[in-house]
Design a protein around this motif. Structure first.
Motif, PDB file in Angstrom:
ATOM      1  N   THR A   1     -10.101   5.581  19.219  1.00  0.00           N
ATOM      2  CA  THR A   1     -10.017   4.499  18.232  1.00  0.00           C
ATOM      3  C   THR A   1      -9.542   5.075  16.897  1.00  0.00           C
ATOM      4  N   PRO A   2      -8.307   5.515  16.867  1.00  0.00           N
ATOM      5  CA  PRO A   2      -7.808   6.107  15.619  1.00  0.00           C
ATOM      6  C   PRO A   2      -7.722   5.056  14.518  1.00  0.00           C
ATOM      7  N   LYS A   3      -7.995   5.470  13.326  1.00  0.00           N
ATOM      8  CA  LYS A   3      -7.910   4.575  12.174  1.00  0.00           C
ATOM      9  C   LYS A   3      -6.451   4.497  11.724  1.00  0.00           C
ATOM     10  N   ARG A   4      -5.703   3.638  12.461  1.00  0.00           N
ATOM     11  CA  ARG A   4      -4.272   3.583  12.185  1.00  0.00           C
ATOM     12  C   ARG A   4      -3.976   3.100  10.770  1.00  0.00           C
ATOM     13  N   ASP A   5      -4.762   2.152  10.297  1.00  0.00           N
ATOM     14  CA  ASP A   5      -4.526   1.670   8.940  1.00  0.00           C
ATOM     15  C   ASP A   5      -4.684   2.798   7.928  1.00  0.00           C
ATOM     16  N   LYS A   6      -5.695   3.624   8.138  1.00  0.00           N
ATOM     17  CA  LYS A   6      -5.913   4.745   7.231  1.00  0.00           C
ATOM     18  C   LYS A   6      -4.790   5.776   7.370  1.00  0.00           C
ATOM     19  N   GLN A   7      -4.340   5.997   8.579  1.00  0.00           N
ATOM     20  CA  GLN A   7      -3.233   6.929   8.779  1.00  0.00           C
ATOM     21  C   GLN A   7      -1.956   6.427   8.101  1.00  0.00           C
ATOM     22  N   ILE A   8      -1.730   5.121   8.226  1.00  0.00           N
ATOM     23  CA  ILE A   8      -0.551   4.544   7.572  1.00  0.00           C
ATOM     24  C   ILE A   8      -0.645   4.725   6.065  1.00  0.00           C
ATOM     25  N   ASP A   9      -1.819   4.467   5.507  1.00  0.00           N
ATOM     26  CA  ASP A   9      -2.003   4.653   4.066  1.00  0.00           C
ATOM     27  C   ASP A   9      -1.756   6.099   3.661  1.00  0.00           C
ATOM     28  N   THR A  10      -2.243   7.020   4.492  1.00  0.00           N
ATOM     29  CA  THR A  10      -2.049   8.440   4.184  1.00  0.00           C
ATOM     30  C   THR A  10      -0.576   8.811   4.203  1.00  0.00           C
ATOM     31  N   VAL A  11       0.149   8.294   5.192  1.00  0.00           N
ATOM     32  CA  VAL A  11       1.588   8.570   5.258  1.00  0.00           C
ATOM     33  C   VAL A  11       2.298   7.969   4.044  1.00  0.00           C
ATOM     34  N   LEU A  12       1.903   6.755   3.652  1.00  0.00           N
ATOM     35  CA  LEU A  12       2.553   6.079   2.526  1.00  0.00           C
ATOM     36  C   LEU A  12       2.416   6.865   1.225  1.00  0.00           C
ATOM     37  N   VAL A  13       1.212   7.348   0.917  1.00  0.00           N
ATOM     38  CA  VAL A  13       1.036   8.071  -0.343  1.00  0.00           C
ATOM     39  C   VAL A  13       1.739   9.426  -0.301  1.00  0.00           C
ATOM     40  N   ASN A  14       1.852  10.017   0.879  1.00  0.00           N
ATOM     41  CA  ASN A  14       2.590  11.272   0.977  1.00  0.00           C
ATOM     42  C   ASN A  14       4.090  11.051   0.782  1.00  0.00           C
ATOM     43  N   MET A  15       4.612   9.936   1.305  1.00  0.00           N
ATOM     44  CA  MET A  15       6.012   9.601   1.059  1.00  0.00           C
ATOM     45  C   MET A  15       6.252   9.365  -0.432  1.00  0.00           C
ATOM     46  N   GLU A  16       5.271   8.746  -1.084  1.00  0.00           N
ATOM     47  CA  GLU A  16       5.382   8.511  -2.531  1.00  0.00           C
ATOM     48  C   GLU A  16       5.439   9.828  -3.294  1.00  0.00           C
ATOM     49  N   ARG A  17       4.627  10.797  -2.900  1.00  0.00           N
ATOM     50  CA  ARG A  17       4.625  12.087  -3.608  1.00  0.00           C
ATOM     51  C   ARG A  17       5.930  12.848  -3.412  1.00  0.00           C
ATOM     52  N   TRP A  18       6.597  12.628  -2.276  1.00  0.00           N
ATOM     53  CA  TRP A  18       7.887  13.286  -2.079  1.00  0.00           C
ATOM     54  C   TRP A  18       8.910  12.782  -3.093  1.00  0.00           C
ATOM     55  N   ARG A  19       8.737  11.571  -3.605  1.00  0.00           N
ATOM     56  CA  ARG A  19       9.686  11.043  -4.593  1.00  0.00           C
ATOM     57  C   ARG A  19       9.567  11.769  -5.931  1.00  0.00           C
ATOM     58  N   TRP A  20       8.416  12.387  -6.179  1.00  0.00           N
ATOM     59  CA  TRP A  20       8.223  13.107  -7.440  1.00  0.00           C
ATOM     60  C   TRP A  20       8.946  14.449  -7.445  1.00  0.00           C
ATOM     61  N   LEU A  21       9.165  15.021  -6.281  1.00  0.00           N
ATOM     62  CA  LEU A  21       9.735  16.367  -6.190  1.00  0.00           C
ATOM     63  C   LEU A  21      11.230  16.369  -6.504  1.00  0.00           C
ATOM     64  N   PRO A  22      11.755  17.503  -6.943  1.00  0.00           N
ATOM     65  CA  PRO A  22      13.200  17.586  -7.202  1.00  0.00           C
ATOM     66  C   PRO A  22      13.989  17.311  -5.930  1.00  0.00           C
ATOM     67  N   ARG A  23      15.170  16.739  -6.073  1.00  0.00           N
ATOM     68  CA  ARG A  23      16.016  16.474  -4.904  1.00  0.00           C
ATOM     69  C   ARG A  23      16.481  17.783  -4.272  1.00  0.00           C
TER      70      ARG A  23
END
Length: 734
Positions: free
Chosen positions: A417-439
């Motif tokens: 019973t993986p917490k898919r909603d929580k996993q999705i949230d975790t992936v989303l914030v990590n994608m957001e942090r990649w936007r902060w990094l230099p290209r």
């Protein structure tokens, strides 16, 4: 007497003869002047310019004054008419034509002739050829005046010709809106300027519609905006206007600018993030890379694929794209069938020891477990071996469970019973942090080489040409005030046998209080205390085997005063959770790390770990890089490993939770504003030391506080400036 009379009579006759002669000459002269003034040009001037009349002459009637058409002609035409008349007058023997050719002001002040002469003068030119020539020449010149006056009206016709007739009404509305109401759609100054320049250059012709129908570029932009969720963004933040319902020029112009505004918002947030990193913590400092609205307009509207052009503002990094693919899988509940692990006894793997052999348990559930955990090697093997136990341990760590590597009932339940909603949230914030990094994470001159450290995974990697060159374990800062900051800087040199300049926070929060309890504690630890004349204190530890920084320090000057270094305490590297430092990063194999970096920066020097170790001693040695190597400190709680498996890590600093809370209770575009935080202080206040404390310089140090900590550490004259970005919104203190 008679003789006298005879003489007098003769004299009278002489006088009469002289008078008659004088009268004759005067009359001839007056007649000549009247004839000279009787030219058609002069009559035209006299008729056009009001002149005073003699008192004994009644005012002229309409029949007496006939205005010549030449009176309304511009100066060039008038001069032409005068020249045409002048030549025939000369042929008639006018005595002084040059004198008659006077200025209008001179003619206007000449007394009017008697009425009979004036009438004669007015009728005479009608009988003569010169007058006919003058009259015939003047009328054709008359139309020139209105033609000259209408010339400026030709400009607007030329400007409007560049816009198709079907789009002209929309262009007119766009011009009105952009000129007066642009702030309705664009609240950023640079975006308003870009709009004015872009649409002004195309005569305000619409770019998203043509004849009321959507262009290919518009369709591409709309498709990308509607698919924003796949990029970890919220499509509601980029509304698409209803062009089908826009049937009037006003509605089409409004929809045009609304779509442009949504495109700007998408490009800006795809590149820099929905929230500025300063919204999350004061321990983050990444370089700004804002989008240029003019460049966005030019790039998207001229691209053959507008959707791909707009998508290019998302991070180009491989790890970001892998997270995007995993996000799609999570939202689709995976690409394959759901795998359930049956209940059963606990499974434990025991490695071989000095007194016992390796213990591997066999269980029919292991193949399903291998598939669930993404283990492709020996997929049908039923043995619970070291590879399976390690995969279970990593799963437990990512699920914030105790990472034992034992498959117990709690772990089975979490797997099923993986917490898919929580996993999705975790992936989303990590994608957001990649936007902060230099290209560009690396430096092109060194084959795009860079260092990337992942705090939650406690690993450091050296990358070059897109491939991992080397990796090692690290120890990072404790949660709270000692958290390792997130930053991008450049490593400029390595110090072998470094001196440890104790940070002011440790000096005043730990060591000075310890001195109150035991004045000899620093001396026993091998630390040197110096006190300057102003009472400030500096504590350091000389180079050596017991130095807290070990044998090597890796320097990338930054305002947080952190660096990477060796350590004499190697036991912490065996632990799974390794957040134990005061903020600096301890490297497990510093000699190997140094040789890898030196060979990238100076490939001809052929450094080896052995050569680096040969430099160990008691004197500092700085090895400077000709080209600095970028260092990127990141916070990846979700990433895809080399086997294509999504890995989740514990949110050790609570960055995920903070970001999710901000996004779910968001304040729209306000999240993009910069939050000002208190800056690090390098000052050292005066201190009264207890008796019995050994002072190395005995008050003979600097007259002031001396070099600050940053200068002692990195040798720079001043610390780097605070980050420059969007305007501060509010102040948080660390």
């Amino acid at each position: 007497m008679r003789d006298c009379l005879n003489h007098r009579a003769g004299f009278d006759r002489v006088l009469m003869t002289v008078a008659a002669t004088f009268l004759t000459v005067s009359a001839g002269s007056a007649l000549a002047q009247d004839q000279a003034r009787s030219s058609a040009a002069e009559l035209a001037i006299e008729a056009a310019i009001p002149r005073p009349e003699p008192a004994n002459v009644p005012p002229p009637t309409a029949s007496d004054i006939k205005l010549d058409t030449t009176a309304t002609v511009q100066d060039p035409a008038k001069e032409t008419a005068k020249e045409t008349v002048k030549e025939p007058v000369k042929a008639d023997g006018a005595p002084a034509p040059d004198k008659v050719e006077t200025k209008p002001s001179d003619v206007a002040t000449t007394p009017a002739p008697e009425a009979p002469k004036s009438e004669t003068a007015k009728t005479e030119p009608a009988k003569s050829e010169p007058a006919k020539a003058d009259t015939a020449t003047a009328p054709p010149a008359a139309p020139a005046a209105p033609a000259t006056a209408a010339a400026p009206a030709a400009e607007p016709v030329k400007a409007a010709s560049n816009v198709p007739a079907a789009d002209q009404p929309v262009a007119d509305k766009l011009k009105d809106i952009i000129g007066a109401k642009t702030s309705r759609h664009f609240d950023r100054k640079n975006e308003r300027a870009a709009i004015e320049k872009f649409y002004g250059a195309r005569d305000f012709a619409p770019v998203w519609t043509q004849g009321g129908s959507l262009t290919a570029a518009a369709k591409g932009v709309i498709a990308r905006l509607k698919d924003a969720a796949s990029d970890g963004l919220n499509p509601a933040d980029y509304p698409v206007p209803d062009f089908a319902a826009a049937t009037t020029p006003d509605a089409l112009a409004d929809a045009e600018l609304k779509l442009t505004a949504s495109m700007f918002d998408y490009a800006r947030q795809a590149q820099s993030g929905r929230m500025h990193w300063s919204q999350v913590s004061g321990d983050i400092l990444y370089p700004e890379h804002p989008v240029d609205p003019s460049e966005v307009l030019a790039k998207v509207t001229t691209a053959s694929d507008a959707s791909a052009a707009l998508d290019s503002y998302n991070p180009p990094h491989k790890l970001y794209k892998e997270l995007k693919a995993k996000l799609a899988e999570l939202r689709g509940q995976g690409s394959g069938p759901v795998i359930e692990i049956a209940d059963g006894p606990a499974l434990k793997y025991t490695p071989a020891g000095k007194k016992q052999a390796e213990i591997v348990v066999d269980d029919p559930r292991v193949p399903q477990l291998r598939a669930k955990l993404g283990i492709t090697e020996n997929a049908s093997d039923t043995r619970y071996d070291a590879a399976v136990a390690e995969a279970v341990r990593k799963f437990q760590n990512g699920a914030e469970m105790k990472p034992t590597g034992i498959l117990d009932d709690k772990t089975v339940k979490a797997l099923n019973t993986p917490k898919r909603d929580k996993q999705i949230d975790t992936v989303l914030v990590n994608m957001e942090r990649w936007r902060w990094l230099p290209r560009d994470l690396g430096v092109p001159a060194l084959g795009d080489a860079y260092v990337i450290l992942n705090i939650p995974d406690y690993t450091l990697k050296v990358m070059q040409r897109g491939q991992q060159v080397w990796t090692t374990r690290v120890v990072t800062g404790k949660p709270g005030q000692h958290a390792t900051p997130l930053l991008t800087e450049t490593m400029k040199y390595i110090t072998v046998n470094p001196t440890w300049n104790v940070p002011p926070s440790i000096v005043y929060n730990e060591y000075l209080p310890a001195l109150q309890q035991d004045p000899t504690v620093l001396q026993r630890m091998g630390l040197k205390l110096e006190q300057n004349r102003d009472g400030s204190v500096h504590i350091s530890q000389p180079p050596g085997e017991a130095n807290a920084l070990g044998r090597i320090r890796f320097n990338f000057p930054n305002k947080f005063l952190v660096y990477q270094h060796d350590t004499p305490d190697k036991n912490l590297f065996a632990r799974d959770d390794r957040a134990f430092s005061h903020g600096c990063m301890r490297v497990q194999n510093p000699d190997q790390y140094a040789s890898v970096l030196l060979n990238i920066a100076m490939p001809n020097e052929k450094y080896t770990p052995e050569r680096v170790r040969s430099m160990y001693g008691k004197s500092e040695i700085d090895l400077k890089f000709p080209t600095p190597i970028p260092v990127n400190i990141t916070y990846q709680t979700a990433f895809v490993d080399d086997a294509g498996k999504l890995q989740l890590r514990k949110d050790v600093y609570g960055r995920d939770a903070t970001m999710l809370n901000i996004l779910k209770n968001g304040r729209g575009k306000d999240l993009e504003n910069v939050v000002a935080h208190s800056q690090p202080s390098y000052s050292r206040p005066a201190t009264t030391l207890p008796s019995g404390v050994a002072v190395a310089n005995n008050g003979g140090g600097f007259g002031s506080s001396g070099p600050n900590f940053f200068e002692r550490l990195f040798g720079a004259p001043t610390p780097p400036p605070a980050p420059v970005g969007r305007r501060p919104q509010r102040v948080f203190t660390r």
